[in-house]
Design a protein around this motif. Structure first.
Motif, short mmCIF file in Angstrom:
data_model
loop_
_atom_site.label_atom_id
_atom_site.label_comp_id
_atom_site.label_asym_id
_atom_site.label_seq_id
_atom_site.Cartn_x
_atom_site.Cartn_y
_atom_site.Cartn_z
N SER A 1 0.83 -1.21 0.00
CA SER A 1 0.00 0.00 0.00
C SER A 1 0.86 1.25 0.00
O SER A 1 0.55 2.24 -0.67
CB SER A 1 -0.90 0.02 1.24
OG SER A 1 -1.60 -1.19 1.32
N LYS B 1 -16.36 -3.29 0.95
CA LYS B 1 -16.20 -4.69 0.53
C LYS B 1 -16.03 -4.76 -0.99
O LYS B 1 -15.20 -5.52 -1.49
CB LYS B 1 -17.43 -5.52 0.97
CG LYS B 1 -17.31 -5.99 2.42
CD LYS B 1 -18.32 -7.07 2.71
CE LYS B 1 -17.93 -7.93 3.90
NZ LYS B 1 -16.92 -8.94 3.63
N ALA C 1 -12.50 -3.57 -1.87
CA ALA C 1 -11.50 -4.58 -1.50
C ALA C 1 -11.49 -5.71 -2.53
O ALA C 1 -10.42 -6.18 -2.96
CB ALA C 1 -11.79 -5.12 -0.10
N GLU C 2 -12.68 -6.08 -2.97
CA GLU C 2 -12.78 -7.16 -3.96
C GLU C 2 -12.11 -6.74 -5.28
O GLU C 2 -11.36 -7.50 -5.88
CB GLU C 2 -14.26 -7.43 -4.19
CG GLU C 2 -14.55 -8.78 -4.79
CD GLU C 2 -16.05 -8.93 -4.98
OE1 GLU C 2 -16.81 -8.69 -4.02
OE2 GLU C 2 -16.45 -9.24 -6.11
N LEU D 1 -8.03 -7.51 -2.28
CA LEU D 1 -7.63 -7.50 -0.86
C LEU D 1 -8.65 -8.28 -0.06
O LEU D 1 -9.85 -8.00 -0.15
CB LEU D 1 -7.56 -6.05 -0.34
CG LEU D 1 -6.41 -5.20 -0.86
CD1 LEU D 1 -6.65 -3.72 -0.58
CD2 LEU D 1 -5.09 -5.64 -0.21
N LEU E 1 -11.05 -9.24 2.69
CA LEU E 1 -11.75 -8.53 3.78
C LEU E 1 -12.87 -9.46 4.22
O LEU E 1 -13.99 -9.41 3.69
CB LEU E 1 -12.30 -7.18 3.28
CG LEU E 1 -13.06 -6.35 4.30
CD1 LEU E 1 -12.18 -5.97 5.50
CD2 LEU E 1 -13.61 -5.07 3.66
N VAL F 1 -8.40 -0.65 4.40
CA VAL F 1 -7.91 -2.02 4.21
C VAL F 1 -6.60 -1.90 3.44
O VAL F 1 -6.58 -1.33 2.34
CB VAL F 1 -8.91 -2.87 3.39
CG1 VAL F 1 -8.43 -4.32 3.29
CG2 VAL F 1 -10.30 -2.81 4.01
N SER G 1 -3.70 -8.95 4.17
CA SER G 1 -4.35 -7.65 4.26
C SER G 1 -4.71 -7.35 5.71
O SER G 1 -4.81 -8.26 6.53
CB SER G 1 -5.60 -7.61 3.38
OG SER G 1 -6.56 -8.47 3.89
N LEU H 1 -7.10 -4.63 8.39
CA LEU H 1 -8.18 -3.64 8.51
C LEU H 1 -7.87 -2.70 9.67
O LEU H 1 -7.72 -3.12 10.82
CB LEU H 1 -9.53 -4.34 8.78
CG LEU H 1 -10.69 -3.38 9.09
CD1 LEU H 1 -11.04 -2.48 7.90
CD2 LEU H 1 -11.94 -4.16 9.52
#
Ligand code: PMP
Length: 293
Positions: A27, A60, A63-64, A68, A70, A99, A113, A115
């Motif tokens: 990141s 979500k 992230a998808e 990543l 989650l 994330v 990953s 959070l």
């Protein structure tokens, strides 16, 4: 943030000052992270996360898109956010779930990953005055290059450059055009303008389709106000009666001018102001029956 500020990292509450992450996080090097901005408002029943489900659903999705992992449920993440508010004794706050990726220097999705959930106090984004926008030389990214429906950290390089340019010229924020030259949005807020009693806002495709934008469109339609979504030129915007921005941080914020064009209608007489007042009521009375006022 103070030395006592607490955050939640991978489900564990800890002091922000002691929290650690890897300098080899993908990141940090490539901007591969996804985030949300959510506001908590003080209500009679304690702090309330406005549109929590919509924000965590978008997290979500983002992230998808970035690959990543989650695996927390929306309810778990909402619960964690309330815990962060509680631990920091915040009633009104801005919540930042992020994330981020683990160590991975190759250009492939990281299989690690994390959070992070932070919260801080954040007053009115543009202060107590109307925002002054400057048309940016930086266009919004092309949707064929990036998924603009996802809130990906790397996208915000563009927003930071656009904001810095606007502020350097004495403005509050940038107005960004899309790759075809149509009006898109501000650096972190959607734009609406009013002309002859009708509201206009750029259609989805080249913008982040904001959760506040959706709320405001619904509120306007409930009031019988016509809302059009389409492609608008800078000239269309310059001929508007009034203009405003929407976003979780910005809320519903009136715009004074775009470059040298000052909007002629007084903010208090505009549809934007009417929606601003209703939005303020809605966020502090989440059960508020919108159709009765
Ligand atoms: N556009 C951009 C680029 C943003 O960063 C934001 C803030 N999330 C918005 C629009 C407004 O979105 P929302 O109403 O979901 O906060």
């Amino acid at each position: 943030m103070s030395k006592n500020t607490k955050l939640m990292l991978d489900g564990k509450m800890q002091k922000a000052s002691g929290a650690r992450t890897s300098l080899l996080s993908q990141s940090l090097h490539y901007g591969v992270a996804v985030f949300e901005g959510i506001r908590a408002y003080k209500t009679d029943g304690g702090p309330h996360l406005f549109q929590a489900e919509a924000h965590f659903t978008r997290l979500k999705y983002s992230a998808e898109v970035m690959g990543l992992d989650l695996s927390y449920t929306i309810d778990e993440m909402v619960g964690m956010s309330y815990q962060v508010l509680h631990e920091n004794k915040y009633l009104d706050a801005y919540i930042r779930p992020l994330v981020f990726a683990g160590t991975e220097m190759r250009l492939v999705p990281s299989n690690e990953s994390h959070l992070l959930i932070l919260a801080w106090r954040w007053n009115a984004y543009y202060g107590d005055k109307l925002a002054r926008l400057r048309t940016s030389s930086f266009r919004r990214p092309d949707p064929r290059s990036l998924d603009l429906n996802a809130k990906i950290s790397g996208h915000y390089v563009n927003s930071v450059m656009a904001t810095a340019e606007a502020k350097k010229h004495g403005f509050d924020d940038s107005l960004q055009l899309d790759c075809q030259g149509f009006v898109a949005e501000a650096s972190a807020a959607n734009i609406f303008f009013e002309k002859d009693g009708v509201l206009y806002t750029p259609a989805e495709g080249n913008i982040l389709p904001g959760i506040t934008r959706k709320t405001v469109i619904e509120m306007a339609r409930e009031l019988g106000i016509k809302v059009e979504e389409g492609n608008y030129s800078l000239e269309d915007l310059q001929q508007a009666d009034a203009c405003f921005l929407t976003g979780t941080a910005a809320e519903v914020a009136g715009v004074e001018c775009v470059d040298e064009t000052v909007f002629p209608m007084t903010w208090e007489d505009s549809i934007g102001y009417l929606l601003y007042c209703r939005y303020r009521k809605l966020v502090i009375h989440p059960d508020f029956e919108r159709t009765i006022i």
